[in-house]
Design an enzyme around this catalytic site. Structure first.
Site, mmCIF file in Angstrom:
data_model
loop_
_atom_site.group_PDB
_atom_site.id
_atom_site.type_symbol
_atom_site.label_atom_id
_atom_site.label_comp_id
_atom_site.label_asym_id
_atom_site.label_seq_id
_atom_site.Cartn_x
_atom_site.Cartn_y
_atom_site.Cartn_z
ATOM 1 N N ILE A 1 -6.313 -6.737 1.475
ATOM 2 C CA ILE A 1 -5.755 -6.044 0.312
ATOM 3 C C ILE A 1 -4.756 -6.967 -0.390
ATOM 4 O O ILE A 1 -4.081 -7.774 0.243
ATOM 5 C CB ILE A 1 -5.073 -4.722 0.735
ATOM 6 C CG1 ILE A 1 -6.053 -3.851 1.542
ATOM 7 C CG2 ILE A 1 -4.570 -3.962 -0.489
ATOM 8 C CD1 ILE A 1 -7.341 -3.488 0.829
ATOM 9 N N LYS B 1 -3.735 -2.349 16.106
ATOM 10 C CA LYS B 1 -4.525 -1.443 15.280
ATOM 11 C C LYS B 1 -5.632 -0.761 16.084
ATOM 12 O O LYS B 1 -5.998 0.388 15.799
ATOM 13 C CB LYS B 1 -5.095 -2.192 14.071
ATOM 14 C CG LYS B 1 -4.023 -2.615 13.080
ATOM 15 C CD LYS B 1 -3.210 -1.416 12.591
ATOM 16 C CE LYS B 1 -2.155 -1.786 11.582
ATOM 17 N NZ LYS B 1 -1.415 -0.595 11.081
ATOM 18 N N ILE C 1 0.828 -1.197 0.000
ATOM 19 C CA ILE C 1 0.000 0.000 0.000
ATOM 20 C C ILE C 1 0.865 1.250 0.000
ATOM 21 O O ILE C 1 0.538 2.252 -0.645
ATOM 22 C CB ILE C 1 -0.947 -0.010 1.221
ATOM 23 C CG1 ILE C 1 -1.959 -1.159 1.097
ATOM 24 C CG2 ILE C 1 -1.674 1.326 1.360
ATOM 25 C CD1 ILE C 1 -2.777 -1.391 2.357
ATOM 26 N N TYR D 1 -2.276 -8.542 16.519
ATOM 27 C CA TYR D 1 -2.229 -7.558 15.433
ATOM 28 C C TYR D 1 -3.429 -6.613 15.530
ATOM 29 O O TYR D 1 -3.289 -5.395 15.433
ATOM 30 C CB TYR D 1 -2.220 -8.257 14.070
ATOM 31 C CG TYR D 1 -2.245 -7.289 12.903
ATOM 32 C CD1 TYR D 1 -1.093 -6.631 12.496
ATOM 33 C CD2 TYR D 1 -3.440 -7.023 12.216
ATOM 34 C CE1 TYR D 1 -1.120 -5.732 11.435
ATOM 35 C CE2 TYR D 1 -3.472 -6.130 11.156
ATOM 36 C CZ TYR D 1 -2.313 -5.483 10.770
ATOM 37 O OH TYR D 1 -2.345 -4.593 9.730
ATOM 38 N N ASN E 1 2.039 4.793 7.449
ATOM 39 C CA ASN E 1 1.583 3.567 6.801
ATOM 40 C C ASN E 1 2.382 2.346 7.250
ATOM 41 O O ASN E 1 1.894 1.219 7.152
ATOM 42 C CB ASN E 1 1.699 3.725 5.281
ATOM 43 C CG ASN E 1 1.584 2.411 4.552
ATOM 44 O OD1 ASN E 1 0.512 1.840 4.436
ATOM 45 N ND2 ASN E 1 2.701 1.909 4.038
#
Length: 289
Positions: free
Chosen positions: A191, A162, A21, A158, A93
């Site tokens: 993604i 976030k 990304i 994880y 990012n």
């Protein structure tokens, strides 16, 4: 060549900019007129992305280092200001996805690695960038995740990192408004990067199949589709948006069951996009010392 002007005269730092990304964000921002600092690990194809951007007649330079270290974060910001005169946009990012496991089997090494690269890097980069963003009335856009919104089995740590990012950025949005700085998040779902393929990431083939079936649109998103949302939030078009989490997840966070098989064929096809992305599958998933 520059094809847009939504970020004309803006200067942006994009962490994790060498692959996945991050590559798409860098190329999209440069295409829209920004001068971009592509920041990442020394092992990442940072310089390749920089050269690919420059080949199009756009402006970019690279910074490699461990951005979870305060001194490296400060050096990255200083580079942007020294070379381009200011800093308007910080894109947090960078992140890692080293392991998929039940919590009782999840390694402490992987957990510590995620805290360092998913949390501390965003903390120190934001801290280093804010004095410059105060001057330009700039903004920060950070990477959230579907995992931080709903939690993910075999991925609980994880998701926890976030979830922290979601709360962290919302808190920043409130406190930094007095300085004219906006703070937002983009929350990707599945993604099409190295992370979501059994051959290049920690997921097995069963998890990959289940992931796509749980997505109402029946497919992975593309890095460019995520970059498009980063572009909006970083641009002046989002002047009244702060403290927001924009999900780019194909509907997975609101789905019930394996609805992906019911998606219309028009939704299952990935859009071609405009960017020439060469490093979508280069994002590392192994732990680096």
């Amino acid at each position: 060549m520059i094809t847009g002007n939504r970020l004309k005269d803006k200067v942006a730092i994009v962490t994790g900019g060498g692959s996945g990304i991050g590559e798409a964000i860098c190329k999209k921002f440069a295409q829209e007129g920004a001068s971009v600092v592509v920041a990442g690990f020394p092992e990442d194809p940072v310089e390749k992305v920089v050269k690919e951007i420059q080949k199009e007649g756009e402006v970019a330079l690279g910074y490699t280092g461990d951005l979870s270290v305060m001194g490296e974060a400060e050096s990255c910001v200083k580079l942007a200001v020294r070379e381009f005169g200011k800093l308007d946009i910080l894109i947090n990012n960078a992140g890692v996805f080293p392991e998929v496991n039940m919590l009782q089997d999840y390694s402490e090494e992987a957990f510590d690695y995620m805290v360092k690269n998913n949390l501390r890097s965003a903390f120190v980069m934001s801290k280093a960038a804010l004095p410059e963003l105060h001057k330009t009335k700039g903004n920060i856009v950070s990477a959230g995740s579907e995992a931080g919104k709903i939690g993910i089995a075999q991925n609980a740590p994880y998701g926890g990192t976030k979830g922290f990012m979601h709360a962290f950025m919302k808190g920043l949005a409130v406190e930094q408004a007095q300085f004219g700085v906006r703070c937002n998040l983009v929350g990707p779902g599945p993604i099409d990067t190295a992370w979501t393929h059994a051959s290049t990431g920690p997921m097995d083939s069963k998890m990959v199949k289940t992931m796509k079936e749980a997505t109402p649109m029946g497919r992975r998103g593309t890095p460019e589709e995520v970059a498009n949302v980063y572009l909006f939030l970083a641009s002046d078009e989002a002047s009244y948006v702060t403290g927001a989490l924009y999900m780019v997840d194909g509907g997975i966070t609101v789905a019930k069951g394996g609805v992906g098989s019911q998606a219309d064929s028009s939704m299952k096809d990935q859009p071609d996009g405009e960017l020439e992305l060469k490093h979508s599958k280069d994002g590392h998933t192994e732990i680096r010392n």
